[in-house]
Design a protein around this motif. Structure first.
Motif, PDB file in Angstrom:
ATOM      1  N   ALA A 131      -4.319   2.471  -2.804  1.00 23.93           N
ATOM      2  CA  ALA A 131      -2.927   3.332  -3.156  1.00 23.93           C
ATOM      3  C   ALA A 131      -3.331   4.655  -2.575  1.00 23.93           C
ATOM      4  O   ALA A 131      -4.034   5.339  -3.016  1.00 23.93           O
ATOM      5  CB  ALA A 131      -2.430   3.191  -4.674  1.00 23.93           C
ATOM      6  N   GLY A 132      -2.392   4.998  -1.796  1.00 21.76           N
ATOM      7  CA  GLY A 132      -2.377   6.520  -1.117  1.00 21.76           C
ATOM      8  C   GLY A 132      -3.330   6.544   0.219  1.00 21.76           C
ATOM      9  O   GLY A 132      -3.402   7.593   0.417  1.00 21.76           O
ATOM     10  N   HIS A 133      -4.014   5.566   0.423  1.00 24.32           N
ATOM     11  CA  HIS A 133      -4.994   5.607   1.391  1.00 24.32           C
ATOM     12  C   HIS A 133      -4.289   5.675   2.728  1.00 24.32           C
ATOM     13  O   HIS A 133      -3.129   5.216   2.815  1.00 24.32           O
ATOM     14  CB  HIS A 133      -5.719   4.448   1.455  1.00 24.32           C
ATOM     15  CG  HIS A 133      -6.906   4.208   2.617  1.00 24.32           C
ATOM     16  ND1 HIS A 133      -6.711   4.115   3.993  1.00 24.32           N
ATOM     17  CD2 HIS A 133      -8.028   4.698   2.331  1.00 24.32           C
ATOM     18  CE1 HIS A 133      -7.725   4.458   4.647  1.00 24.32           C
ATOM     19  NE2 HIS A 133      -8.727   4.787   3.520  1.00 24.32           N
ATOM     20  N   TRP A 134      -4.604   6.443   3.908  1.00 22.20           N
ATOM     21  CA  TRP A 134      -3.882   6.934   4.776  1.00 22.20           C
ATOM     22  C   TRP A 134      -3.435   5.611   5.835  1.00 22.20           C
ATOM     23  O   TRP A 134      -2.589   5.623   6.536  1.00 22.20           O
ATOM     24  CB  TRP A 134      -4.570   7.855   5.744  1.00 22.20           C
ATOM     25  CG  TRP A 134      -5.536   7.412   6.511  1.00 22.20           C
ATOM     26  CD1 TRP A 134      -7.210   7.601   5.760  1.00 22.20           C
ATOM     27  CD2 TRP A 134      -6.029   7.031   7.721  1.00 22.20           C
ATOM     28  NE1 TRP A 134      -8.139   6.761   6.825  1.00 22.20           N
ATOM     29  CE2 TRP A 134      -7.334   6.660   8.040  1.00 22.20           C
ATOM     30  CE3 TRP A 134      -5.156   6.667   8.922  1.00 22.20           C
ATOM     31  CZ2 TRP A 134      -7.883   6.177   9.255  1.00 22.20           C
ATOM     32  CZ3 TRP A 134      -5.488   6.297  10.064  1.00 22.20           C
ATOM     33  CH2 TRP A 134      -6.776   5.937  10.236  1.00 22.20           C
ATOM     34  N   LEU A 135      -4.292   4.354   5.604  1.00 23.07           N
ATOM     35  CA  LEU A 135      -3.981   3.186   6.417  1.00 23.07           C
ATOM     36  C   LEU A 135      -2.848   2.265   5.741  1.00 23.07           C
ATOM     37  O   LEU A 135      -2.423   1.538   6.281  1.00 23.07           O
ATOM     38  CB  LEU A 135      -5.307   2.359   6.560  1.00 23.07           C
ATOM     39  CG  LEU A 135      -6.075   2.956   7.593  1.00 23.07           C
ATOM     40  CD1 LEU A 135      -7.443   2.415   7.474  1.00 23.07           C
ATOM     41  CD2 LEU A 135      -5.672   3.000   9.135  1.00 23.07           C
ATOM     42  N   GLU A 136      -2.445   2.624   4.182  1.00 24.30           N
ATOM     43  CA  GLU A 136      -1.745   2.037   3.821  1.00 24.30           C
ATOM     44  C   GLU A 136      -0.299   1.648   4.227  1.00 24.30           C
ATOM     45  O   GLU A 136       0.331   0.413   4.311  1.00 24.30           O
ATOM     46  CB  GLU A 136      -1.592   2.523   2.161  1.00 24.30           C
ATOM     47  CG  GLU A 136      -0.610   1.684   1.240  1.00 24.30           C
ATOM     48  CD  GLU A 136      -0.306   2.359  -0.060  1.00 24.30           C
ATOM     49  OE1 GLU A 136       0.291   1.426  -0.777  1.00 24.30           O
ATOM     50  OE2 GLU A 136      -0.498   3.213  -0.319  1.00 24.30           O
ATOM     51  N   PRO A 137       0.174   2.728   4.915  1.00 25.23           N
ATOM     52  CA  PRO A 137       1.482   2.344   5.488  1.00 25.23           C
ATOM     53  C   PRO A 137       1.504   1.657   6.573  1.00 25.23           C
ATOM     54  O   PRO A 137       2.346   0.584   7.009  1.00 25.23           O
ATOM     55  CB  PRO A 137       1.918   3.818   5.929  1.00 25.23           C
ATOM     56  CG  PRO A 137       1.283   4.792   5.168  1.00 25.23           C
ATOM     57  CD  PRO A 137       0.083   3.955   4.745  1.00 25.23           C
ATOM     58  N   PHE A 138       0.415   1.618   7.474  1.00 25.69           N
ATOM     59  CA  PHE A 138       0.273   0.568   8.500  1.00 25.69           C
ATOM     60  C   PHE A 138       0.203  -1.022   8.123  1.00 25.69           C
ATOM     61  O   PHE A 138       0.778  -1.895   8.540  1.00 25.69           O
ATOM     62  CB  PHE A 138      -1.237   1.059   9.246  1.00 25.69           C
ATOM     63  CG  PHE A 138      -0.907   2.066  10.091  1.00 25.69           C
ATOM     64  CD1 PHE A 138      -0.101   2.321  11.137  1.00 25.69           C
ATOM     65  CD2 PHE A 138      -1.502   3.573   9.596  1.00 25.69           C
ATOM     66  CE1 PHE A 138      -0.152   3.611  11.828  1.00 25.69           C
ATOM     67  CE2 PHE A 138      -1.383   4.564  10.074  1.00 25.69           C
ATOM     68  CZ  PHE A 138      -0.802   4.319  11.352  1.00 25.69           C
ATOM     69  N   TRP A 139      -0.730  -1.019   6.784  1.00 27.57           N
ATOM     70  CA  TRP A 139      -0.779  -2.609   6.302  1.00 27.57           C
ATOM     71  C   TRP A 139       0.570  -2.923   5.926  1.00 27.57           C
ATOM     72  O   TRP A 139       1.002  -3.999   5.917  1.00 27.57           O
ATOM     73  CB  TRP A 139      -1.789  -2.334   4.902  1.00 27.57           C
ATOM     74  CG  TRP A 139      -1.968  -3.509   4.420  1.00 27.57           C
ATOM     75  CD1 TRP A 139      -3.238  -4.203   4.703  1.00 27.57           C
ATOM     76  CD2 TRP A 139      -1.358  -4.444   3.490  1.00 27.57           C
ATOM     77  NE1 TRP A 139      -3.034  -5.578   4.049  1.00 27.57           N
ATOM     78  CE2 TRP A 139      -2.111  -5.652   3.335  1.00 27.57           C
ATOM     79  CE3 TRP A 139      -0.130  -4.337   3.024  1.00 27.57           C
ATOM     80  CZ2 TRP A 139      -1.795  -6.518   2.402  1.00 27.57           C
ATOM     81  CZ3 TRP A 139       0.278  -5.282   2.097  1.00 27.57           C
ATOM     82  CH2 TRP A 139      -0.477  -6.478   1.604  1.00 27.57           C
TER      83      TRP A 139
END
Length: 113
Positions: free
Chosen positions: A38-46
């Motif tokens: 949660a909150g990782h910069w790649l999360e929105p892409f996933w």
């Protein structure tokens, strides 16, 4: 002498690593594997890839249902134009599914799946 890493000295290397990270996350997200923390910069892409995969799955289901309906109507009326339309819709839905399946197989071949 080891110099500290500098973005200014290697902008292409950073861009390449970021692009690879995003591409990998899109593949993994589309397959529903390993959500980043949660909150990782790649999360929105996933999450975007996961949402796109769900839309594709629902669209394929709707297209196949439409093809079945067209075939039912065509069979009841013996209308060859309806039969051709139903076959075209089914072929399109299956081609979209095949694209998704090949993407999954390709990603597994390179170790992302």
């Amino acid at each position: 002498m080891d110099l500290p890493y500098s973005l200014d000295a290697d902008p292409a290397g950073i861009r390449s690593r970021v692009a690879d990270s995003i591409t990998g996350t899109l593949w993994v997200g589309a397959q529903g594997h390993t959500l980043p923390p949660a909150g990782h910069w790649l999360e929105p892409f996933w999450r975007a890839a996961q949402a796109d995969a769900l839309v594709l799955q629902r669209t394929r289901g709707a297209l196949l249902a439409a093809a079945r309906s067209l075939r039912t109507i065509a069979n009841s009326t013996k209308d060859t134009e309806f039969l051709e339309s139903a076959s075209e819709v089914r072929a399109y839905a299956n081609s979209r599914a095949n694209c998704a399946e090949h993407a999954l197989l390709d990603s597994q071949a390179v170790g992302n799946g």
